[in-house]
Design a protein around this motif. Structure first.
Motif, short mmCIF file in Angstrom:
data_model
loop_
_atom_site.label_atom_id
_atom_site.label_comp_id
_atom_site.label_asym_id
_atom_site.label_seq_id
_atom_site.Cartn_x
_atom_site.Cartn_y
_atom_site.Cartn_z
N PHE A 101 73.33 0.50 -2.20
CA PHE A 101 72.98 0.30 -3.61
C PHE A 101 72.37 1.58 -4.20
CE2 PHE A 101 69.87 -2.01 -6.62
CZ PHE A 101 70.79 -2.04 -7.64
N ILE A 102 71.42 2.17 -3.48
CA ILE A 102 70.79 3.40 -3.95
C ILE A 102 71.81 4.54 -4.02
CG2 ILE A 102 69.02 5.14 -3.45
CD1 ILE A 102 67.95 2.41 -4.43
N ALA A 103 72.68 4.63 -3.02
CA ALA A 103 73.68 5.69 -3.01
C ALA A 103 74.65 5.55 -4.17
CB ALA A 103 74.43 5.69 -1.68
N ALA A 125 67.74 5.65 -14.81
CA ALA A 125 67.99 5.12 -13.46
C ALA A 125 68.44 3.67 -13.52
CB ALA A 125 66.73 5.26 -12.61
N VAL A 126 67.82 2.87 -14.39
CA VAL A 126 68.21 1.47 -14.55
C VAL A 126 69.66 1.38 -15.01
CG1 VAL A 126 67.83 -0.58 -15.97
CG2 VAL A 126 65.88 0.56 -14.90
N ARG A 127 70.03 2.22 -15.95
CA ARG A 127 71.40 2.20 -16.47
C ARG A 127 72.39 2.66 -15.40
NH1 ARG A 127 72.04 1.91 -22.06
NH2 ARG A 127 70.08 1.74 -23.22
N ASP A 128 72.03 3.68 -14.62
CA ASP A 128 72.93 4.18 -13.58
C ASP A 128 73.17 3.11 -12.52
OD1 ASP A 128 73.24 6.70 -14.72
OD2 ASP A 128 71.48 7.51 -13.69
N LEU A 129 72.13 2.42 -12.10
CA LEU A 129 72.27 1.36 -11.10
C LEU A 129 73.13 0.22 -11.63
CD1 LEU A 129 68.67 1.23 -9.62
CD2 LEU A 129 70.75 1.81 -8.36
N ALA A 177 75.07 8.31 -7.10
CA ALA A 177 76.35 8.95 -7.40
C ALA A 177 76.67 8.87 -8.88
CB ALA A 177 77.46 8.31 -6.57
N ALA A 178 76.36 7.73 -9.50
CA ALA A 178 76.59 7.59 -10.94
C ALA A 178 75.69 8.54 -11.71
CB ALA A 178 76.32 6.15 -11.37
N ALA A 179 74.44 8.68 -11.27
CA ALA A 179 73.52 9.60 -11.95
C ALA A 179 74.01 11.04 -11.85
CB ALA A 179 72.13 9.47 -11.34
N LEU A 180 74.55 11.43 -10.69
CA LEU A 180 75.03 12.80 -10.53
C LEU A 180 76.25 13.06 -11.40
CD1 LEU A 180 74.60 13.35 -6.69
CD2 LEU A 180 73.13 14.12 -8.56
N ALA A 232 76.87 1.47 -11.90
CA ALA A 232 77.58 1.87 -10.69
C ALA A 232 77.76 0.75 -9.69
CB ALA A 232 76.82 3.01 -10.02
N ALA A 233 76.80 -0.12 -9.60
CA ALA A 233 76.78 -1.07 -8.49
C ALA A 233 77.31 -2.45 -8.87
CB ALA A 233 75.36 -1.18 -7.94
N GLY A 234 77.80 -2.62 -10.08
CA GLY A 234 78.35 -3.90 -10.47
C GLY A 234 77.33 -5.01 -10.55
N THR A 235 76.14 -4.70 -11.01
CA THR A 235 75.10 -5.71 -11.09
C THR A 235 75.37 -6.68 -12.24
OG1 THR A 235 73.76 -4.21 -12.43
CG2 THR A 235 73.29 -4.28 -10.09
N ARG A 236 74.91 -7.89 -12.08
CA ARG A 236 74.98 -8.91 -13.12
C ARG A 236 73.62 -8.94 -13.81
NH1 ARG A 236 78.25 -13.49 -9.68
NH2 ARG A 236 79.42 -11.99 -8.42
N ARG A 237 73.62 -9.05 -15.14
CA ARG A 237 72.39 -8.93 -15.90
C ARG A 237 72.02 -10.26 -16.56
NH1 ARG A 237 75.73 -4.87 -16.98
NH2 ARG A 237 76.30 -5.69 -19.03
N TYR A 238 70.71 -10.49 -16.67
CA TYR A 238 70.19 -11.74 -17.22
C TYR A 238 69.03 -11.42 -18.16
CZ TYR A 238 72.67 -13.33 -13.08
OH TYR A 238 73.62 -13.54 -12.12
#
Length: 282
Positions: free
Chosen positions: A25-27, A181-185, A31-34, A188-194
């Motif tokens: 998840f962190i990686a 950082a919140v936006r990059d995660l 990667a998205a941030a870079l 990149a990681a396909g998170t679902r938001r609530y």
């Protein structure tokens, strides 16, 4: 009241499974941030089963995660990570699960890493997850692309004013860096938001990443004006129900020790699985 049979036991294999998911998840977020900041000294490096990441100054993504389950990092590998961090004027931060090989901690402390704090990892089985129940006046909405900015502003706004209960975090982050950082995660990681509404007003937000049967409950924050009204419990219950419906067998969440977040999670049936030590080399 739950009986002792309900509590989830965490052996080394389960700990490794959770730590691998966290490191990936962190990686992914790094990667998205870079991609966003370009090649300015940042890196994502595989390291003894985990990852060492650095994106931009002051980012919460700047860390080493996932060590302890694939042997001790070689001296040359640690030299490289420390050299690259020093080149951009950054410390090296390692988040190390206490279930990992003790030799890793011994190696790091011998190299000058100092213990600066802890964080707790809690988990629960999803075999008995019930439908979401929320207090009166609270509504939890699943996010989409149209409300991303509102969701991000809400989560970052909640993080910017930490809850006073429990052990204080060992670091804080500039709001603009935290927001990126919140936006990059999320991207990149396909998170679902609530998003949680209290009497129709935005009160809090959270996210969830589903990977290999694990529901990682991430990014939960409540705006200060709406705290102590059940917002976090409502967000937690909604994500648990959706994770169970998606076929996940396990939900995990990371909290500060003795925090309100930990208390809310344990009220929802989570057990304390293990602790991560936070080790820093200036």
């Amino acid at each position: 009241m739950r009986n002792h049979a309900d509590f989830l036991f965490c052996g080394i294999e389960l700990g490794e499974r959770i730590e691998r998911a966290e490191a990936e998840f962190i990686a992914a977020g790094s990667a998205a941030a870079l991609e966003r900041v370009g090649d300015d000294g940042g890196f994502v490096i595989g390291l003894a089963g985990g990852f060492a990441c650095h994106t931009e100054a002051g980012s919460p993504l700047n860390k080493v995660a996932g060590l302890g389950f694939a042997g001790v990092p070689a001296a040359g590998e640690l030299d490289e990570v420390e050299r690259r961090c020093a080149a951009v004027g950054a410390p090296v931060q390692v988040e190390l699960a206490h279930l990992g090989a003790p030799e890793v901690a011994e190696t790091l402390t011998a190299r000058g890493y100092r213990l600066v704090g802890f964080e707790n990892v809690l988990g629960r089985s999803l075999g008995d997850a019930r439908a979401a129940t929320v207090p009166p006046g609270i509504e939890v909405l699943r996010g989409d692309d149209t409300d991303f900015d509102r969701w991000a502003d809400t989560v970052v706004g909640g993080f910017a004013v930490p809850d006073a209960q429990g052990v204080a975090p060992h670091e804080d982050f500039p709001r603009d860096v935290l927001e990126r950082a919140v936006r990059d995660l999320a991207a990149a990681a396909g998170t679902r938001r609530y998003t949680a509404l209290v009497d129709g007003e935005v009160a809090g937000g959270s996210s969830m990443r589903v990977t290999q049967g694990i529901a990682q409950l991430t990014g939960a924050a409540t705006l200060p004006a709406h705290r102590r009204r059940g917002v976090q419990s409502a967000l937690l219950a909604a994500r648990l129900a959706e994770a169970a419906a998606q076929g996940c067998d396990l939900a995990v969440v990371t909290t500060q020790p003795a925090s309100k977040s930990q208390q809310n999670a344990q009220r929802q049936g989570f057990s304390l699985l293990y602790t991560r030590a936070i080790l820093v080399k200036p």
